[in-house]
Scaffold this motif. Structure first.
Motif, PDB file in Angstrom:
ATOM      1  N   ILE A 129       0.951  -1.408  -0.218  1.00 42.39           N
ATOM      2  CA  ILE A 129       0.248   0.326  -0.248  1.00 42.39           C
ATOM      3  C   ILE A 129       1.128   1.093   0.105  1.00 42.39           C
ATOM      4  O   ILE A 129       0.217   2.615  -0.920  1.00 42.39           O
ATOM      5  N   ALA A 130       2.079   0.993   1.347  1.00 39.05           N
ATOM      6  CA  ALA A 130       2.571   2.552   0.414  1.00 39.05           C
ATOM      7  C   ALA A 130       2.851   2.814  -0.512  1.00 39.05           C
ATOM      8  O   ALA A 130       3.755   3.796  -1.339  1.00 39.05           O
ATOM      9  N   SER A 131       3.796   1.790  -1.374  1.00 39.65           N
ATOM     10  CA  SER A 131       4.717   1.918  -2.912  1.00 39.65           C
ATOM     11  C   SER A 131       3.757   1.905  -3.978  1.00 39.65           C
ATOM     12  O   SER A 131       3.863   1.920  -4.246  1.00 39.65           O
ATOM     13  N   GLY A 132       2.131   2.081  -3.507  1.00 32.71           N
ATOM     14  CA  GLY A 132       0.972   2.174  -4.506  1.00 32.71           C
ATOM     15  C   GLY A 132       0.872   0.982  -4.883  1.00 32.71           C
ATOM     16  O   GLY A 132       0.568   1.305  -6.258  1.00 32.71           O
ATOM     17  N   ASP A 133       1.065  -0.319  -4.743  1.00 32.49           N
ATOM     18  CA  ASP A 133       1.403  -1.872  -5.158  1.00 32.49           C
ATOM     19  C   ASP A 133      -0.104  -2.470  -5.151  1.00 32.49           C
ATOM     20  O   ASP A 133      -0.384  -2.514  -3.762  1.00 32.49           O
ATOM     21  N   THR A 134      -0.769  -2.927  -6.269  1.00 29.89           N
ATOM     22  CA  THR A 134      -1.699  -3.425  -5.705  1.00 29.89           C
ATOM     23  C   THR A 134      -1.721  -5.173  -5.251  1.00 29.89           C
ATOM     24  O   THR A 134      -0.262  -5.427  -5.313  1.00 29.89           O
ATOM     25  N   ILE A 135      -2.581  -5.532  -3.909  1.00 31.54           N
ATOM     26  CA  ILE A 135      -1.961  -6.971  -3.647  1.00 31.54           C
ATOM     27  C   ILE A 135      -2.797  -7.737  -3.376  1.00 31.54           C
ATOM     28  O   ILE A 135      -3.712  -7.011  -2.250  1.00 31.54           O
ATOM     29  N   GLY A 136      -3.379  -8.916  -3.762  1.00 30.99           N
ATOM     30  CA  GLY A 136      -5.098  -9.670  -3.371  1.00 30.99           C
ATOM     31  C   GLY A 136      -5.401  -9.525  -3.790  1.00 30.99           C
ATOM     32  O   GLY A 136      -5.719  -9.444  -5.020  1.00 30.99           O
ATOM     33  N   SER A 137      -6.923  -8.619  -2.574  1.00 30.65           N
ATOM     34  CA  SER A 137      -8.200  -8.365  -3.108  1.00 30.65           C
ATOM     35  C   SER A 137      -8.309  -6.930  -3.273  1.00 30.65           C
ATOM     36  O   SER A 137      -8.819  -5.968  -3.428  1.00 30.65           O
ATOM     37  N   LEU A 138      -7.092  -6.447  -3.059  1.00 30.95           N
ATOM     38  CA  LEU A 138      -6.664  -4.833  -2.625  1.00 30.95           C
ATOM     39  C   LEU A 138      -6.194  -4.832  -4.306  1.00 30.95           C
ATOM     40  O   LEU A 138      -5.278  -4.592  -4.416  1.00 30.95           O
ATOM     41  N   ASN A 139      -7.906  -3.823  -5.077  1.00 33.88           N
ATOM     42  CA  ASN A 139      -6.980  -3.415  -6.447  1.00 33.88           C
ATOM     43  C   ASN A 139      -7.027  -1.751  -6.574  1.00 33.88           C
ATOM     44  O   ASN A 139      -6.228  -1.446  -5.007  1.00 33.88           O
ATOM     45  N   GLN A 140      -6.250  -1.425  -7.594  1.00 35.49           N
ATOM     46  CA  GLN A 140      -5.323   0.210  -6.585  1.00 35.49           C
ATOM     47  C   GLN A 140      -6.483   0.739  -6.500  1.00 35.49           C
ATOM     48  O   GLN A 140      -5.823   2.244  -6.035  1.00 35.49           O
ATOM     49  N   GLN A 141      -8.401   0.733  -6.406  1.00 32.59           N
ATOM     50  CA  GLN A 141      -8.853   2.317  -6.040  1.00 32.59           C
ATOM     51  C   GLN A 141      -8.371   2.002  -4.491  1.00 32.59           C
ATOM     52  O   GLN A 141      -8.334   3.139  -3.771  1.00 32.59           O
ATOM     53  N   ALA A 200      -6.573   3.817   0.731  1.00 33.09           N
ATOM     54  CA  ALA A 200      -6.071   3.116   2.352  1.00 33.09           C
ATOM     55  C   ALA A 200      -4.582   3.773   1.952  1.00 33.09           C
ATOM     56  O   ALA A 200      -4.620   3.862   3.474  1.00 33.09           O
ATOM     57  N   ARG A 201      -3.663   4.678   1.347  1.00 34.46           N
ATOM     58  CA  ARG A 201      -2.771   5.420   0.830  1.00 34.46           C
ATOM     59  C   ARG A 201      -3.742   7.376   1.901  1.00 34.46           C
ATOM     60  O   ARG A 201      -2.632   7.746   2.576  1.00 34.46           O
ATOM     61  N   GLU A 202      -4.496   7.125   1.557  1.00 27.41           N
ATOM     62  CA  GLU A 202      -5.108   8.391   1.704  1.00 27.41           C
ATOM     63  C   GLU A 202      -5.486   8.026   3.518  1.00 27.41           C
ATOM     64  O   GLU A 202      -6.076   9.245   4.236  1.00 27.41           O
TER      65      GLU A 202
END
Length: 409
Positions: free
Chosen positions: A127-139, A144-146
């Motif tokens: 999340i800190a690097s802005g990359d998607t992972i698992g069920s977390l899409n870019q949106q 989460a970053r905000e």
């Protein structure tokens, strides 16, 4: 930590999925981009994990009590086979098998939490690097970053540089203040949990190296958490603080409801039980009846807390029954029954009587007897006189070795 996170990447899918499901719930209440929505999602993840680990926690409590009860026997085995490490290990394993004790049971909850802990760390790093992972899409990653918890992004760390923190739309001061407070709270909760265990739920009549080890861990664990905490993201600190608070509350419940025999917690529990019986004239609750039933079944093997409880019951005009209930009787009759039980308790012999008592055939000599045998003079040969030993001033008199017929009087 990134390498460790990658090792547990197989579980990042389930962890991210659970967080997303809770985020949908809390996002509808607090807003999808708020720190409350993401922070409570992490807290809920902890609660789900700890509920699943409750059976292991029960095994952990039983294992810790068994280990504590076995300490005197383990110490005796170590002294008996101190020169034979293999035989010592065999006897230890035999003791564990006979008593059904698993030394690793006390570590199982922490070990089973480790994959979830490192998986969450891996998710927050992405999340800190802005990359998607698992069920977390870019949106969701951008949301989460905000998200900020008291001004600190959930992916920020205490040791982050100003540029990294600025990229997360936060100030370095806010991040370090929030993370420092959370690290202190995390370490303090760990210390209080261990201190509560040592002061209230430990049999104080058993003094073994295990007790010293637990006391040392009470100070070492908080220091370890404080040192490691400066490299944890805020979201991981939320996770670990939540699990510490859960452990503290769970342990407090166990101490109050199912204390270790011989501990201060048992003394306080039996005092509350005595007060309840005297007020209502009966034992209310199946758990309380089971406690009294176990105390009655012990007979003369009761500890000091349990003997005091039975005596106080007698003074109040009650006598405990084998089924866990109590019976109202005349105080004199109850006191007579309590006195009869006390008479069954074997009295401890003094040191002088134990040393003066003749050894039974086939019994092993104690270390004191071996030292006494080594100190005895050799038998005098014919023609040699063995001077009679005189007891030193203040020395305890015991059986003296008979003189040789050829010795001078």
């Amino acid at each position: 930590m990134d390498t460790i996170g990658n090792l547990f990447s197989f579980i990042t899918g389930p962890v991210s999925w659970i967080i997303v499901q809770f985020h949908k719930l809390y996002g509808a209440i607090f807003g999808p981009d708020t720190g409350w929505a993401w922070g409570l999602s992490i807290v809920s993840l902890v609660i789900v994990i700890r509920i699943c680990l409750i059976p292991l926690f029960v095994k952990q409590i039983k294992s810790m009590r068994n280990m504590q009860a076995l300490q005197p026997k383990m110490k005796a085995i170590q002294e008996r086979y101190k020169n034979d490490r293999q035989r010592q290990s065999e006897e230890m394993m035999k003791l564990y098998k006979e008593t059904g004790t698993n030394p690793l049971s006390s570590c199982l909850p922490i070990l089973l939490q480790s994959p979830f802990f490192f998986a969450l760390y891996h998710v927050l790093s992405k999340i800190a690097s802005g990359d998607t992972i698992g069920s977390l899409n870019q949106q969701l990653v951008d949301s989460a970053r905000e998200a900020h918890i008291f001004g600190a992004p959930i992916a920020a760390k205490f040791m982050d540089d100003p540029g990294t923190v600025q990229a997360l739309n936060a100030s370095l001061l806010d991040v370090r203040v929030v993370t420092a407070i959370m690290i202190v709270m995390m370490s303090a909760s760990q210390f209080f949990t261990q201190r509560q265990l040592m002061q209230k739920n430990v049999d104080l009549t058993v003094k073994t190296p295990y007790m010293q080890q637990q006391k040392m861990l009470m100070y070492i664990f908080p220091i370890i958490f404080a040192v490691m905490g400066i490299n944890f993201p805020v979201g991981v600190l939320v996770y670990w603080l939540t699990t510490n608070v859960w452990t503290m509350g769970q342990q407090m419940y166990v101490i109050n409801q199912n204390p270790t025999p011989g501990s201060k917690a048992q003394e306080h529990y039996l005092q509350r039980l005595l007060k309840s019986i005297t007020q209502h004239g009966e034992v209310r609750g199946r758990r309380k009846r089971n406690v009294i039933q176990a105390i009655v079944a012990k007979g003369p093997d009761r500890n000091d807390n349990e003997r005091s409880f039975i005596g106080s019951l007698a003074k109040a005009g009650f006598t405990a029954q084998a089924d866990g209930t109590v019976r109202k009787v005349d105080p004199a009759e109850a006191e007579a029954e309590a006195a009869a039980v006390r008479r069954q308790q074997p009295k401890r012999q003094t040191k002088a009587k134990r040393q003066a008592a003749p050894a039974q055939p086939g019994t092993a000599k104690t270390s004191l007897e071996k030292k006494a045998d080594q100190a005895e003079p050799e038998e005098s040969q014919p023609g040699k006189a063995t001077p009679a030993r005189q007891a030193k001033s203040g020395q305890r008199k015991g059986h003296q070795r008979p003189k040789h017929p050829s010795s001078k009087k």
